[in-house]
Design a protein around this motif. Structure first.
Motif, mmCIF file in Angstrom:
data_model
loop_
_atom_site.group_PDB
_atom_site.id
_atom_site.type_symbol
_atom_site.label_atom_id
_atom_site.label_comp_id
_atom_site.label_asym_id
_atom_site.label_seq_id
_atom_site.Cartn_x
_atom_site.Cartn_y
_atom_site.Cartn_z
ATOM 1 N N TYR A 40 -2.876 3.607 5.557
ATOM 2 C CA TYR A 40 -1.503 3.623 6.079
ATOM 3 C C TYR A 40 -1.397 4.380 7.394
ATOM 4 C CZ TYR A 40 -1.430 2.848 1.067
ATOM 5 O OH TYR A 40 -1.718 2.366 -0.184
ATOM 6 N N LEU A 86 -5.910 -3.113 3.871
ATOM 7 C CA LEU A 86 -4.574 -3.583 3.529
ATOM 8 C C LEU A 86 -3.577 -2.465 3.802
ATOM 9 C CD1 LEU A 86 -2.461 -5.467 2.141
ATOM 10 C CD2 LEU A 86 -3.107 -4.389 -0.030
ATOM 11 N N GLY A 139 -0.689 -1.685 2.627
ATOM 12 C CA GLY A 139 0.082 -2.139 1.467
ATOM 13 C C GLY A 139 1.476 -1.542 1.468
ATOM 14 N N ASP A 140 2.386 -2.263 0.791
ATOM 15 C CA ASP A 140 3.714 -1.671 0.617
ATOM 16 C C ASP A 140 3.652 -0.565 -0.438
ATOM 17 O OD1 ASP A 140 3.419 -3.307 -1.574
ATOM 18 O OD2 ASP A 140 5.289 -4.421 -1.273
ATOM 19 N N ASP A 195 1.393 -5.993 4.277
ATOM 20 C CA ASP A 195 2.360 -6.530 3.319
ATOM 21 C C ASP A 195 3.700 -6.807 3.985
ATOM 22 O OD1 ASP A 195 1.418 -6.935 0.712
ATOM 23 O OD2 ASP A 195 1.453 -4.788 0.261
ATOM 24 N N HIS A 239 -0.583 -13.286 -3.237
ATOM 25 C CA HIS A 239 -0.692 -12.182 -4.215
ATOM 26 C C HIS A 239 -0.044 -12.672 -5.511
ATOM 27 C CE1 HIS A 239 -0.159 -7.550 -4.966
ATOM 28 N NE2 HIS A 239 -0.288 -8.201 -6.119
ATOM 29 N N VAL A 263 -4.807 -12.208 -3.553
ATOM 30 C CA VAL A 263 -4.991 -11.029 -4.412
ATOM 31 C C VAL A 263 -4.576 -11.418 -5.831
ATOM 32 C CG1 VAL A 263 -4.019 -8.755 -4.983
ATOM 33 C CG2 VAL A 263 -4.727 -9.246 -2.642
ATOM 34 N N GLU A 266 -3.758 -9.516 -9.240
ATOM 35 C CA GLU A 266 -3.545 -8.154 -9.739
ATOM 36 C C GLU A 266 -3.313 -8.146 -11.241
ATOM 37 O OE1 GLU A 266 -0.907 -5.717 -7.424
ATOM 38 O OE2 GLU A 266 -0.863 -4.123 -8.941
ATOM 39 N N ILE A 306 -7.645 -6.717 -8.279
ATOM 40 C CA ILE A 306 -7.354 -5.305 -8.599
ATOM 41 C C ILE A 306 -6.966 -5.333 -10.070
ATOM 42 C CG2 ILE A 306 -5.042 -5.532 -7.479
ATOM 43 C CD1 ILE A 306 -5.230 -2.376 -7.127
ATOM 44 N N VAL A 335 -10.058 -4.753 -4.406
ATOM 45 C CA VAL A 335 -9.227 -3.857 -3.598
ATOM 46 C C VAL A 335 -8.779 -2.677 -4.464
ATOM 47 C CG1 VAL A 335 -7.127 -5.256 -4.050
ATOM 48 C CG2 VAL A 335 -7.130 -3.629 -2.157
ATOM 49 N N VAL A 391 -6.279 1.096 -4.111
ATOM 50 C CA VAL A 391 -5.386 1.927 -3.301
ATOM 51 C C VAL A 391 -6.148 3.220 -2.974
ATOM 52 C CG1 VAL A 391 -3.250 3.291 -3.376
ATOM 53 C CG2 VAL A 391 -3.272 0.941 -4.263
HETATM 54 O O1 KIV Z 1 0.530 -2.595 -1.784
HETATM 55 C C1 KIV Z 1 -0.622 -2.557 -2.251
HETATM 56 O O2 KIV Z 1 -1.322 -1.542 -2.211
HETATM 57 C C2 KIV Z 1 -1.133 -3.771 -2.882
HETATM 58 C C3 KIV Z 1 -2.442 -3.680 -3.610
HETATM 59 C C4 KIV Z 1 -2.241 -3.023 -4.914
HETATM 60 C C5 KIV Z 1 -3.090 -5.001 -3.737
HETATM 61 O O3 KIV Z 1 -0.512 -4.792 -2.816
#
Ligand code: KIV
Length: 271
Positions: free
Chosen positions: A31, A48, A50-51, A90, A144, A187, A189, A210, A220, A222
């Motif tokens: 991030y 990624l 990610g959100d 994302d 996803h 993805v 999940e 994941i 993947v 986090v």
């Molecule tokens: O936002 C994120 O970290 C994700 C991953 C869990 C794939 O979408």
């Protein structure tokens, strides 16, 4: 950061080739600039943005509150740190669900304002029109499926998805639809490993798992979970490679003690 032209960048085509060569794909979230730089130099294939920044960076309970502007801030910080890997960002909740026109303008904003290489969107058949429109504009999209955290209030829990036959059938259909719409990867999940195997074998594009087992074309995690910064989240699928929570706590406690005892700074650490 100046671009080093000697470094071979990972593209969506590289990922397709990795799948056909049987080489697994590594993906991690980041991030900010500093971690992105470390992960890129370590050789990660995909970062990624990610959100999940909503949880691990901002402390929200869900991914729903994060905004398009905040995702652009995180994505542009990450982009400045990388030279080699592919960066996927994302599309946050609320920036693409209303209609395909809004989805495209959100997608264009992220690409233009952050310099990201591609986007990720949660959902199957219900977002196809938007995926089509974004892909037609030349923007690579990662799908996803399975546990999609932006729909957490519809699911009610973060438990394993698609254990029942009807949900598994929908997921398989959605995966094919996303591939046909032009997604470059999907993805998966928190779904059963056997279902992920079937989906992965049925697609030409790579799947990134994941909590979806070893048959996916890539994995993947986090970063806060795999580095042990966040110690409260311990799902079965998580492998924790470090305990940074403990190490950082120890380092900060030592620093506090050194300041209080007048040990820091010493003669050599001053001008
Ligand atoms: O936002 C994120 O970290 C994700 C991953 C869990 C794939 O979408």
């Amino acid at each position: 950061m100046a671009i080093n032209r000697d470094i071979k960048r990972i593209t969506t085509n590289t990922l397709l080739k990795m799948k056909s060569d049987g080489e697994k794909i590594s993906m991690i979230t980041a991030y900010d600039f500093s971690f992105a730089k470390i992960f890129d130099a370590a050789g990660i294939d995909i970062i990624l943005v990610g959100d999940s920044a909503s949880n691990v960076m901002a402390g929200h309970e869900t991914t729903l509150p994060i905004t398009l502007d905040q995702m652009i801030y995180h994505a542009s910080s990450v982009i400045r740190g990388v030279q080699r890997c592919l960066v996927v960002v994302d599309l946050p909740f609320g920036s693409y669900q209303s209609n395909s026109k809004e989805a495209l303008s959100s997608a264009i904003r992220i690409m233009k304002e952050s310099g990201a290489h591609s986007l990720k969107m949660e959902g199957g058949e219900e977002i196809l029109e938007s995926v089509n429109r974004i892909v037609s504009a030349g923007i690579p999209v990662m799908g996803h499926l399975g546990l999609t955290p932006q729909s957490i209030y519809k699911f009610g829990t973060y438990s394993v998805r698609a254990k029942e036959a009807d949900e598994a059938e929908k997921l398989k259909k959605d995966a094919v639809l996303l591939q046909e719409a032009g997604c470059f990867a999907i993805v998966l999940e928190k779904i059963p490993a056997q279902l992920a195997k079937e989906v992965s074998e049925s697609l030409a594009i790579p799947t990134i798992g994941i909590g979806a087992g070893k048959y996916c074309d890539g994995q993947v995690l986090v970063m806060h979970d795999m580095l042990g910064i966040n110690t409260e989240f311990k799902p079965r699928f998580l492998r924790q490679y470090l305990n940074l929570h403990e190490q950082i706590t120890g380092a900060v406690q030592q620093y506090i003690a050194d300041v209080k005892s007048l040990d820091f700074p010493n003669e050599k650490e001053q001008y």
